[in-house]
Design an enzyme around this catalytic site. Structure first.
Site, short mmCIF file in Angstrom:
data_model
loop_
_atom_site.label_atom_id
_atom_site.label_comp_id
_atom_site.label_asym_id
_atom_site.label_seq_id
_atom_site.Cartn_x
_atom_site.Cartn_y
_atom_site.Cartn_z
N MET A 1 0.94 -1.16 -0.07
CA MET A 1 -0.15 -0.05 -0.07
C MET A 1 0.84 1.13 -0.07
O MET A 1 0.77 2.13 -0.77
CB MET A 1 -0.76 -0.17 1.32
CG MET A 1 -1.94 1.24 1.29
SD MET A 1 -3.14 0.78 2.49
CE MET A 1 -2.42 0.83 3.88
N LEU A 2 1.64 1.54 0.90
CA LEU A 2 2.79 2.50 1.12
C LEU A 2 3.52 2.47 -0.22
O LEU A 2 3.75 3.50 -0.73
CB LEU A 2 3.53 2.64 2.38
CG LEU A 2 4.58 3.68 2.36
CD1 LEU A 2 3.74 5.16 2.36
CD2 LEU A 2 5.29 3.62 3.68
N ILE A 26 12.68 -10.17 1.40
CA ILE A 26 13.65 -9.57 2.29
C ILE A 26 14.26 -10.52 3.34
O ILE A 26 15.52 -10.43 3.96
CB ILE A 26 13.42 -8.40 2.85
CG1 ILE A 26 12.36 -8.42 3.71
CG2 ILE A 26 13.17 -7.41 1.69
CD1 ILE A 26 11.84 -7.28 4.42
N ALA A 49 6.86 -5.48 4.76
CA ALA A 49 6.54 -5.90 6.00
C ALA A 49 5.55 -7.15 5.76
O ALA A 49 4.92 -7.09 4.74
CB ALA A 49 6.06 -5.09 7.15
N THR A 51 2.34 -7.31 7.39
CA THR A 51 1.55 -6.47 8.04
C THR A 51 0.06 -6.93 8.51
O THR A 51 -0.49 -6.15 9.10
CB THR A 51 1.54 -5.42 7.33
OG1 THR A 51 0.73 -5.70 5.94
CG2 THR A 51 2.40 -4.55 6.91
N THR A 90 6.19 1.17 13.49
CA THR A 90 4.72 1.22 13.77
C THR A 90 4.51 1.62 15.41
O THR A 90 5.27 1.33 16.36
CB THR A 90 4.02 -0.18 13.70
OG1 THR A 90 2.93 -0.32 14.37
CG2 THR A 90 4.67 -1.30 14.44
N TYR A 114 3.22 -8.93 16.06
CA TYR A 114 3.57 -7.99 14.97
C TYR A 114 4.38 -6.89 15.56
O TYR A 114 5.61 -6.57 15.01
CB TYR A 114 2.14 -7.45 14.39
CG TYR A 114 2.56 -6.22 13.44
CD1 TYR A 114 3.13 -6.44 12.24
CD2 TYR A 114 2.25 -4.94 14.00
CE1 TYR A 114 3.15 -5.35 11.36
CE2 TYR A 114 2.33 -3.89 13.23
CZ TYR A 114 2.92 -4.08 11.74
OH TYR A 114 3.04 -3.05 10.99
N TRP A 139 -1.97 3.59 11.58
CA TRP A 139 -3.40 3.45 10.93
C TRP A 139 -3.37 4.10 9.50
O TRP A 139 -3.99 4.98 9.15
CB TRP A 139 -4.30 4.29 11.71
CG TRP A 139 -4.51 3.92 13.09
CD1 TRP A 139 -3.71 3.03 14.04
CD2 TRP A 139 -5.63 4.33 14.04
NE1 TRP A 139 -4.37 3.13 15.11
CE2 TRP A 139 -5.48 3.62 15.25
CE3 TRP A 139 -6.85 5.12 13.99
CZ2 TRP A 139 -6.34 3.68 16.23
CZ3 TRP A 139 -7.54 5.31 14.50
CH2 TRP A 139 -7.54 4.47 15.87
N1 LIG Z 1 -0.80 -0.47 7.41
C1 LIG Z 1 -0.71 0.12 8.62
O1 LIG Z 1 -1.48 0.80 9.02
C2 LIG Z 1 0.72 0.49 9.29
C3 LIG Z 1 0.71 1.12 10.27
C4 LIG Z 1 2.23 1.48 10.99
C5 LIG Z 1 3.27 0.96 10.24
N2 LIG Z 1 2.97 0.17 9.11
C6 LIG Z 1 4.29 -0.22 8.43
O2 LIG Z 1 4.64 0.64 7.12
C7 LIG Z 1 5.10 -0.25 6.15
C8 LIG Z 1 4.29 -0.35 5.08
O3 LIG Z 1 2.89 -0.81 5.24
P1 LIG Z 1 1.89 -1.39 4.02
O4 LIG Z 1 0.46 -0.90 4.99
O5 LIG Z 1 2.01 -0.41 3.15
O6 LIG Z 1 1.83 -2.86 4.18
P2 LIG Z 1 1.34 -3.90 2.74
O7 LIG Z 1 0.42 -3.16 2.00
O8 LIG Z 1 1.17 -4.97 3.49
O9 LIG Z 1 2.66 -4.05 2.01
C9 LIG Z 1 3.63 -4.69 2.44
C10 LIG Z 1 4.55 -5.25 1.22
O10 LIG Z 1 5.57 -6.22 1.64
C11 LIG Z 1 5.55 -7.19 0.84
N3 LIG Z 1 6.28 -8.43 1.57
C12 LIG Z 1 5.92 -9.41 2.57
N4 LIG Z 1 6.71 -10.01 2.76
C13 LIG Z 1 7.79 -9.70 2.09
C14 LIG Z 1 9.14 -10.40 1.85
N5 LIG Z 1 9.47 -11.33 2.76
N6 LIG Z 1 9.96 -9.68 1.03
C15 LIG Z 1 9.64 -8.69 0.20
N7 LIG Z 1 8.34 -8.07 0.39
C16 LIG Z 1 7.47 -8.57 1.08
C17 LIG Z 1 4.09 -7.49 0.45
O11 LIG Z 1 3.95 -8.40 -0.24
P3 LIG Z 1 2.40 -9.28 -0.51
O12 LIG Z 1 1.28 -8.37 -0.47
O13 LIG Z 1 2.48 -9.97 -1.75
O14 LIG Z 1 2.46 -9.98 0.89
C18 LIG Z 1 3.57 -6.07 0.44
O15 LIG Z 1 3.53 -5.83 -0.93
C19 LIG Z 1 5.34 -1.50 6.76
O16 LIG Z 1 6.54 -1.56 7.34
C20 LIG Z 1 4.52 -1.66 8.04
O17 LIG Z 1 4.92 -2.30 8.95
C21 LIG Z 1 1.89 0.16 8.46
#
Ligand SMILES: NC(=O)c1ccc[n+]([C@@H]2O[C@H](COP(=O)([O-])OP(=O)(O)OC[C@H]3O[C@@H](n4cnc5c(N)ncnc54)[C@H](OP(=O)(O)O)[C@@H]3O)[C@@H](O)[C@H]2O)c1
Length: 267
Positions: A1-2, A26, A49, A51, A90, A114, A139
């Site tokens: 998403m990000l 990774i 990540a 997530t 996070t 997590y 969020w």
């Molecule tokens: N979403 C939130 O509310 C939130 C809040 C606080 C912090 N964050 C942090 O912000 C960052 C971005 O979050 P997001 O919401 O954009 O997450 P996301 O949409 O789940 O995107 C994470 C991406 O990482 C990929 N991924 C998973 N396992 C992997 C691996 N082993 N090697 C390479 N890529 C891998 C996923 O692929 P697949 O989709 O194919 O699994 C997905 O494309 C993360 O670090 C998260 O922890 C998020």
């Protein structure tokens, strides 16, 4: 998403090479090392990540392999090639017992697998690198991923009544705003740990109410419930707003209020 929102933003000022799970994992140290050595980037942004916060409870090994070991692998590769690492973390590193927004130096104490795996990732990076930026955010919602805003809208189309948790408070953050902030932080070469969220805070219930109001879905009833009533596998912090004053001082700008960002997303 990000990650997907970051691509067009970072492309305007940088030569950007994007990689996804289809390209490599990774968690695979050798592969990460080889990739970073070959590309030899100046900056690596790790938005990857595992997530699924509830999923992490039953898949602890996977959570640590991606969120902790994965972050470590990227940090090691950055150390080898002298690249700067930007990493996303996070609010879930905190236990939520605070009554006021968490500052960067407050003591983490995660309630969930997590949160623990993300905290371990932060620690590895801090051990391995000096030239790093860890951005704690929360969020998130954006155009390219499963998120709370879209879930509420989809449920509002199917149900007359929505029950939403009213005892967890945080700051909804639009991935586009976060992406622009990251771009600015790269430009000014910010380092260390930094909180970045849209400003203000609300509960999930208040967030849902604002989404429905903004979309004119006044016929949908919304009922506040407790986290205990929802009974999800992972425990979440009751209070996890993050204090962004360090970001404001560094950049000379304040992230816009969450309601304003939501309005743009919904339009
Ligand atoms: N979403 C939130 O509310 C939130 C809040 C606080 C912090 N964050 C942090 O912000 C960052 C971005 O979050 P997001 O919401 O954009 O997450 P996301 O949409 O789940 O995107 C994470 C991406 O990482 C990929 N991924 C998973 N396992 C992997 C691996 N082993 N090697 C390479 N890529 C891998 C996923 O692929 P697949 O989709 O194919 O699994 C997905 O494309 C993360 O670090 C998260 O922890 C998020």
């Amino acid at each position: 998403m990000l990650g997907k929102d970051l691509v067009p933003i970072l492309t305007t000022e940088n030569q950007l090479l994007e990689r996804d799970l289809d390209d490599f994992d990774i968690g695979d140290q050798k592969r990460v090392q080889k990739e970073v050595e070959t590309l030899h980037p100046e900056v690596v942004v790790n938005a990857a990540a595992y997530t699924d916060v509830d999923g992490c409870e039953s898949r602890r090994e996977l959570a640590f392999s991606v969120n902790a070991e994965g972050a470590r692998n990227v940090a090691l590769a950055c150390a080898e090639t002298r690249a700067r690492m930007i990493h996303l973390s996070t609010d879930y590193v905190f236990n939520g017992h605070s009554q006021s927004p968490y500052r960067e130096e407050d003591l983490p104490n995660p309630l969930s697998v997590y949160g623990a795996s993300k905290l371990q990732g932060e620690r590895y990076i801090q051990e391995i690198l000096r030239n790093y930026l860890i951005i704690r955010t929360e969020w998130l919602y954006g155009r390219h991923g499963k998120n709370f805003v879209d879930t509420i809208l989809s449920k509002a189309g199917q149900q007359k009544e929505l029950r939403v948790v009213d005892d967890q408070r945080g700051a909804p953050t639009f991935t586009k705003d976060l992406g622009l902030a990251i771009s600015r932080l790269i430009r000014i070469q910010a380092r260390g740990i930094l909180n970045v969220t849209n400003s203000g805070s609300c509960t999930w219930f208040e967030f849902a109410r604002e989404i429905l109001k903004e979309k004119g879905l006044n016929h949908v009833q919304i009922v506040p419930i407790s986290s205990a009533e929802l009974a999800r596998p992972a425990r979440r912090p009751a209070y996890s707003a993050l204090d962004c004053r360090k970001f404001e001082k560094l950049t000379g700008s304040k992230m816009r209020p969450w309601k304003e960002a939501l309005k743009e997303y919904l339009s």
